[in-house]
Design a protein around this motif. Structure first.
Motif, PDB file in Angstrom:
ATOM      1  N   LYS A  90     -14.216   8.827  24.403  1.00 27.42           N
ATOM      2  CA  LYS A  90     -13.039   8.128  24.942  1.00 27.42           C
ATOM      3  C   LYS A  90     -12.230   7.493  23.806  1.00 27.42           C
ATOM      4  CE  LYS A  90     -14.908   6.783  29.477  1.00 27.42           C
ATOM      5  NZ  LYS A  90     -15.303   5.616  30.319  1.00 27.42           N
ATOM      6  N   LYS A  91     -12.940   6.898  22.860  1.00 23.29           N
ATOM      7  CA  LYS A  91     -12.271   6.256  21.728  1.00 23.29           C
ATOM      8  C   LYS A  91     -11.533   7.288  20.876  1.00 23.29           C
ATOM      9  CE  LYS A  91     -11.528   2.732  18.894  1.00 23.29           C
ATOM     10  NZ  LYS A  91     -10.688   1.580  19.267  1.00 23.29           N
ATOM     11  N   ALA A  92     -12.126   8.468  20.716  1.00 18.57           N
ATOM     12  CA  ALA A  92     -11.473   9.522  19.949  1.00 18.57           C
ATOM     13  C   ALA A  92     -10.179   9.969  20.627  1.00 18.57           C
ATOM     14  CB  ALA A  92     -12.419  10.716  19.781  1.00 18.57           C
ATOM     15  N   MET A  93     -10.203  10.081  21.945  1.00 25.16           N
ATOM     16  CA  MET A  93      -8.987  10.428  22.693  1.00 25.16           C
ATOM     17  C   MET A  93      -7.907   9.372  22.442  1.00 25.16           C
ATOM     18  SD  MET A  93      -9.167  13.254  24.594  1.00 25.16           S
ATOM     19  CE  MET A  93      -8.013  12.978  25.928  1.00 25.16           C
ATOM     20  N   GLN A  94      -8.307   8.116  22.498  1.00 23.71           N
ATOM     21  CA  GLN A  94      -7.372   7.013  22.288  1.00 23.71           C
ATOM     22  C   GLN A  94      -6.787   7.053  20.881  1.00 23.71           C
ATOM     23  OE1 GLN A  94      -9.049   3.073  22.988  1.00 23.71           O
ATOM     24  NE2 GLN A  94      -7.565   2.151  21.611  1.00 23.71           N
ATOM     25  N   LEU A  95      -7.650   7.278  19.883  1.00 20.85           N
ATOM     26  CA  LEU A  95      -7.211   7.297  18.487  1.00 20.85           C
ATOM     27  C   LEU A  95      -6.201   8.420  18.249  1.00 20.85           C
ATOM     28  CD1 LEU A  95      -9.428   6.794  15.375  1.00 20.85           C
ATOM     29  CD2 LEU A  95      -7.867   8.725  15.464  1.00 20.85           C
ATOM     30  N   VAL A  96      -6.501   9.610  18.760  1.00 20.49           N
ATOM     31  CA  VAL A  96      -5.580  10.736  18.566  1.00 20.49           C
ATOM     32  C   VAL A  96      -4.233  10.448  19.218  1.00 20.49           C
ATOM     33  CG1 VAL A  96      -5.169  13.175  19.050  1.00 20.49           C
ATOM     34  CG2 VAL A  96      -7.444  12.419  18.342  1.00 20.49           C
ATOM     35  N   LYS A  97      -4.247   9.862  20.391  1.00 16.53           N
ATOM     36  CA  LYS A  97      -2.993   9.563  21.078  1.00 16.53           C
ATOM     37  C   LYS A  97      -2.194   8.484  20.350  1.00 16.53           C
ATOM     38  CE  LYS A  97      -4.233  11.362  25.574  1.00 16.53           C
ATOM     39  NZ  LYS A  97      -4.207  11.219  27.038  1.00 16.53           N
ATOM     40  N   GLU A  98      -2.898   7.558  19.708  1.00 15.46           N
ATOM     41  CA  GLU A  98      -2.199   6.529  18.920  1.00 15.46           C
ATOM     42  C   GLU A  98      -1.494   7.142  17.718  1.00 15.46           C
ATOM     43  OE1 GLU A  98      -5.258   3.759  17.937  1.00 15.46           O
ATOM     44  OE2 GLU A  98      -5.191   2.735  19.890  1.00 15.46           O
ATOM     45  N   HIS A  99      -2.050   8.236  17.179  1.00 13.53           N
ATOM     46  CA  HIS A  99      -1.470   8.898  16.002  1.00 13.53           C
ATOM     47  C   HIS A  99      -0.668  10.143  16.383  1.00 13.53           C
ATOM     48  CE1 HIS A  99      -3.504   6.579  12.780  1.00 13.53           C
ATOM     49  NE2 HIS A  99      -4.466   6.423  13.680  1.00 13.53           N
ATOM     50  N   ALA A 100      -0.442  10.359  17.668  1.00 10.61           N
ATOM     51  CA  ALA A 100       0.166  11.609  18.136  1.00 10.61           C
ATOM     52  C   ALA A 100       1.513  11.902  17.478  1.00 10.61           C
ATOM     53  CB  ALA A 100       0.311  11.586  19.651  1.00 10.61           C
ATOM     54  N   ALA A 101       2.377  10.911  17.404  1.00  9.24           N
ATOM     55  CA  ALA A 101       3.700  11.130  16.811  1.00  9.24           C
ATOM     56  C   ALA A 101       3.578  11.483  15.334  1.00  9.24           C
ATOM     57  CB  ALA A 101       4.565   9.889  17.001  1.00  9.24           C
ATOM     58  N   GLU A 102       2.723  10.759  14.625  1.00 13.62           N
ATOM     59  CA  GLU A 102       2.510  10.981  13.189  1.00 13.62           C
ATOM     60  C   GLU A 102       1.931  12.364  12.913  1.00 13.62           C
ATOM     61  OE1 GLU A 102      -0.560   9.169   9.824  1.00 13.62           O
ATOM     62  OE2 GLU A 102      -0.247   8.102  11.723  1.00 13.62           O
ATOM     63  N   TRP A 103       1.023  12.816  13.789  1.00 11.57           N
ATOM     64  CA  TRP A 103       0.356  14.101  13.596  1.00 11.57           C
ATOM     65  C   TRP A 103       1.043  15.239  14.350  1.00 11.57           C
ATOM     66  CZ3 TRP A 103      -5.222  11.857  14.701  1.00 11.57           C
ATOM     67  CH2 TRP A 103      -5.584  11.017  13.636  1.00 11.57           C
ATOM     68  N   HIS A 104       2.167  14.949  14.990  1.00 12.52           N
ATOM     69  CA  HIS A 104       2.947  15.956  15.730  1.00 12.52           C
ATOM     70  C   HIS A 104       2.111  16.613  16.834  1.00 12.52           C
ATOM     71  CE1 HIS A 104       5.994  15.401  12.677  1.00 12.52           C
ATOM     72  NE2 HIS A 104       5.106  15.677  11.739  1.00 12.52           N
ATOM     73  N   ILE A 105       1.455  15.760  17.604  1.00  6.38           N
ATOM     74  CA  ILE A 105       0.619  16.218  18.715  1.00  6.38           C
ATOM     75  C   ILE A 105       1.252  15.799  20.034  1.00  6.38           C
ATOM     76  CG2 ILE A 105      -1.611  15.873  19.879  1.00  6.38           C
ATOM     77  CD1 ILE A 105      -2.862  15.614  17.058  1.00  6.38           C
ATOM     78  N   ASP A 106       1.302  16.743  20.964  1.00  8.28           N
ATOM     79  CA  ASP A 106       1.751  16.462  22.326  1.00  8.28           C
ATOM     80  C   ASP A 106       0.549  15.943  23.110  1.00  8.28           C
ATOM     81  OD1 ASP A 106       2.496  16.534  25.010  1.00  8.28           O
ATOM     82  OD2 ASP A 106       3.607  18.410  24.833  1.00  8.28           O
ATOM     83  N   THR A 107       0.595  14.717  23.565  1.00  3.64           N
ATOM     84  CA  THR A 107      -0.565  14.112  24.229  1.00  3.64           C
ATOM     85  C   THR A 107      -0.944  14.829  25.522  1.00  3.64           C
ATOM     86  OG1 THR A 107       0.870  12.502  25.345  1.00  3.64           O
ATOM     87  CG2 THR A 107      -0.106  11.835  23.243  1.00  3.64           C
ATOM     88  N   HIS A 108      -0.039  15.643  26.049  1.00  4.89           N
ATOM     89  CA  HIS A 108      -0.344  16.416  27.251  1.00  4.89           C
ATOM     90  C   HIS A 108      -1.022  17.741  26.918  1.00  4.89           C
ATOM     91  CE1 HIS A 108       3.011  13.763  28.609  1.00  4.89           C
ATOM     92  NE2 HIS A 108       2.185  13.606  29.616  1.00  4.89           N
ATOM     93  N   LYS A 109      -1.218  17.986  25.615  1.00  2.06           N
ATOM     94  CA  LYS A 109      -1.865  19.223  25.175  1.00  2.06           C
ATOM     95  C   LYS A 109      -3.093  18.920  24.322  1.00  2.06           C
ATOM     96  CE  LYS A 109       2.478  21.874  25.084  1.00  2.06           C
ATOM     97  NZ  LYS A 109       3.393  22.680  24.217  1.00  2.06           N
ATOM     98  N   LEU A 110      -3.739  17.817  24.616  1.00  2.00           N
ATOM     99  CA  LEU A 110      -4.935  17.387  23.884  1.00  2.00           C
ATOM    100  C   LEU A 110      -6.179  17.717  24.696  1.00  2.00           C
ATOM    101  CD1 LEU A 110      -6.483  15.876  21.667  1.00  2.00           C
ATOM    102  CD2 LEU A 110      -5.856  13.716  22.817  1.00  2.00           C
ATOM    103  N   GLY A 111      -6.988  18.629  24.178  1.00  2.00           N
ATOM    104  CA  GLY A 111      -8.192  19.057  24.878  1.00  2.00           C
ATOM    105  C   GLY A 111      -9.459  18.655  24.160  1.00  2.00           C
TER     106      GLY A 111
END
Length: 273
Positions: free
Chosen positions: A109-130
């Motif tokens: 759960k924490k990893a999901m949260q961390l990735v979403k916090e950095h989503a803009a910086e890492w160019h990740i769409d939070t709706h495409k995180l598996g």
């Protein structure tokens, strides 16, 4: 002279690429707010960002029977496979449970949260995180997929020869003991038997297993697929006749080209391409 120029050019290209490649890899503590506490300090994520991303990202949970983590084999070695498709890979080094059933799930759960916090910086769409998991890591990935909602729930799940159930008939005994303890009660066993926790909100799944797996019986995946199908959750299940357990990206797994090609095609559904 021509040969010398070719060698020199090759050397310069190699040197110029190294900084670019280095910028694509990051390692972060999972629980910086608990820095200095040995248990929390053991958890981290290693991030592999593609040169040109499509917005997708996968958090990989390595296996190891909840006794250790196969971080390279079932984690970092997948970086090239995903990055080549424009997909970021985040390898999760989660804490081992030692009978504390909620600890690995807390880290996921924490990893999901961390990735979403950095989503803009890492160019990740939070709706495409598996989430992806192998063996006991597959149990953790399917636990995150069936025990969460909202922002904590992944968009999709990829499971390789996963432990799914904690029921004594076909579970992996070592994983069950280390996750739930020596003599878990029925309620706890049912709670972490993920084939019993599937709902219509469980994310789509891609599952691969060998029928001759003597470590984690393939029926783990069959029962999970049946539960997904019953709840009208999109799922793709591949059962290959031979291969045993723990093949990951091993070249000696006869069906490597088949399952990786199938996964690439399946992932296109989520990439929007």
């Amino acid at each position: 002279m021509k040969r010398l120029k070719t060698v020199l050019l090759t050397f310069l290209v190699g040197v110029s690429l190294k900084p670019a490649l280095a910028q694509q890899q990051l390692e972060l503590p999972l629980w910086p707010e608990h820095r200095g506490v040995e248990d929390y300090d053991s958890a981290s994520v290693k991030v592999f960002l593609p040169e040109k991303g499509n917005g997708m990202a996968v958090i990989a949970c390595p296996g190891g029977g909840y006794a250790y983590l196969a971080l390279e084999k079932e984690g970092t070695k997948f970086a090239g496979f995903f990055n080549e498709q424009g997909i970021a890979l985040i390898v999760l080094k989660y804490r081992l449970p030692n009978g504390r059933s909620g600890v690995p799930l807390s880290d996921a759960k924490k990893a999901m949260q961390l990735v979403k916090e950095h989503a803009a910086e890492w160019h990740i769409d939070t709706h495409k995180l598996g989430i992806m998991g192998s063996s006991a890591g597959g149990h953790l990935a399917s636990t995150l997929s069936t025990h969460t909602s909202g922002e904590e729930r992944p968009a999709f799940q990829i499971l390789l020869y996963p432990v799914i159930s904690m029921k004594g008939d076909f579970t992996h005994a070592g994983s069950r003991k280390l996750l739930l303890g020596e003599k878990p009660g029925r309620r706890l066993v049912d709670e972490y038997s993920n084939e019993l926790q599937v709902t219509a909100q469980t994310p789509p799944a891609f599952i691969v297993v060998s029928d001759d797996d003597k470590t984690v019986p393939s029926v783990n995946s069959v029962y999970y697929y049946e539960a997904l199908h019953k709840n009208k959750v999109s799922a793709e299940l591949h059962i290959y006749p031979k291969g045993g357990h723990g093949w990951a990206l091993n070249d000696n797994f006869f069906y490597k080209q088949d399952w990786t090609a199938a996964l690439k095609k399946w992932l296109l559904v989520f990439s929007g391409n």
